[in-house]
Design a protein around this motif. Structure first.
Motif, PDB file in Angstrom:
ATOM      1  N   LYS A  30       0.842  -1.207   0.000  1.00 28.29           N
ATOM      2  CA  LYS A  30       0.000   0.000   0.000  1.00 28.29           C
ATOM      3  C   LYS A  30       0.872   1.250   0.000  1.00 28.29           C
ATOM      4  CE  LYS A  30      -4.163   0.120   0.874  1.00 28.29           C
ATOM      5  NZ  LYS A  30      -5.277   0.428  -0.021  1.00 28.29           N
ATOM      6  N   ASP A  68      -8.788   5.019  -1.255  1.00 28.99           N
ATOM      7  CA  ASP A  68      -9.540   4.257  -0.246  1.00 28.99           C
ATOM      8  C   ASP A  68     -10.261   3.077  -0.874  1.00 28.99           C
ATOM      9  OD1 ASP A  68      -8.730   5.990   1.735  1.00 28.99           O
ATOM     10  OD2 ASP A  68     -10.495   7.281   1.530  1.00 28.99           O
ATOM     11  N   HIS A 105      -8.234  -2.311  -2.485  1.00 28.35           N
ATOM     12  CA  HIS A 105      -8.049  -3.288  -1.410  1.00 28.35           C
ATOM     13  C   HIS A 105      -7.124  -4.402  -1.903  1.00 28.35           C
ATOM     14  CE1 HIS A 105     -11.178  -1.336   0.877  1.00 28.35           C
ATOM     15  NE2 HIS A 105     -11.900  -1.292  -0.238  1.00 28.35           N
ATOM     16  N   THR A 139      -5.196  -8.135  -0.982  1.00 26.80           N
ATOM     17  CA  THR A 139      -5.165  -9.352  -0.171  1.00 26.80           C
ATOM     18  C   THR A 139      -3.950 -10.148  -0.623  1.00 26.80           C
ATOM     19  OG1 THR A 139      -7.588  -9.365  -0.198  1.00 26.80           O
ATOM     20  CG2 THR A 139      -6.491 -11.365   0.562  1.00 26.80           C
ATOM     21  N   SER A 192     -10.992  -3.126  -6.637  1.00 28.02           N
ATOM     22  CA  SER A 192     -11.321  -1.711  -6.669  1.00 28.02           C
ATOM     23  C   SER A 192     -12.599  -1.546  -7.476  1.00 28.02           C
ATOM     24  CB  SER A 192     -10.192  -0.909  -7.314  1.00 28.02           C
ATOM     25  OG  SER A 192     -10.567   0.446  -7.412  1.00 28.02           O
TER      26      SER A 192
END
Length: 164
Positions: free
Chosen positions: A49, A60, A63, A65, A75
């Motif tokens: 990130k 924001d 994401h 993983t 996204s």
């Protein structure tokens, strides 16, 4: 979800050693194996990130993983070009072998090129775009991951624009 393969041992090194990046905890307070593994995964996701923030690709809505050497990117708001850049920014990190993501639907599949030893952006442009003079289009399509057209390396994966 589509999966893209990358050269795991090529790319920017951002993870460092777990011992150096994780504050030490007395042995009796340290949880066993799984928790230490989860802490290492969180540390690596935070490093990914931070790299995306440095490239101004983080929001924001993005994401990540991480499972082993595979990163899943999600996204909802990113357009196709941004998603392709996210895939390349994460995939061109040392230690990442695969990136999984959904791309917004379009006619053509993205064109990615893995750099081989001795290749230049001009040569890649001639091969994919028909003219060595179109190297700048490849350079621009891979900004901000590329800061200089002469600084590409074997194993790096580049996005080839189809509208050049």
């Amino acid at each position: 979800m589509a999966i893209w393969d990358f050269v795991k041992d090529a790319g920017k090194s951002i993870f460092g050693k777990a011992e150096a990046a994780t504050p030490s905890t007395p042995a009796e307070e340290k949880p066993a194996g799984e928790s230490a593994k989860a802490d290492d995964t969180k540390r690596k996701v935070a490093a990914l990130k931070a790299e995306l923030r440095a490239l101004d690709l983080d929001s924001d809505d993005v994401h990540l993983t991480l499972k082993g050497d595979t990163v899943k990117i999600e996204s909802r708001g990113a357009d196709r070009a941004t998603m392709e850049k996210l895939i390349l920014a994460v995939g061109n990190i040392e230690g990442i072998a695969k990136v999984e993501a959904d791309l917004p639907q379009e006619q053509a599949a993205p064109v990615f090129h893995t750099v081989k030893k001795g290749e230049t952006l001009s040569g890649i442009a001639k091969q994919h775009l028909g003219s060595a003079n179109k190297y700048h289009a490849i350079f621009e399509a891979n900004r901000p991951m590329l800061s200089d057209p002469d600084k590409i390396y074997p194993g790096q994966v580049l996005r080839i624009p189809q509208d050049a």
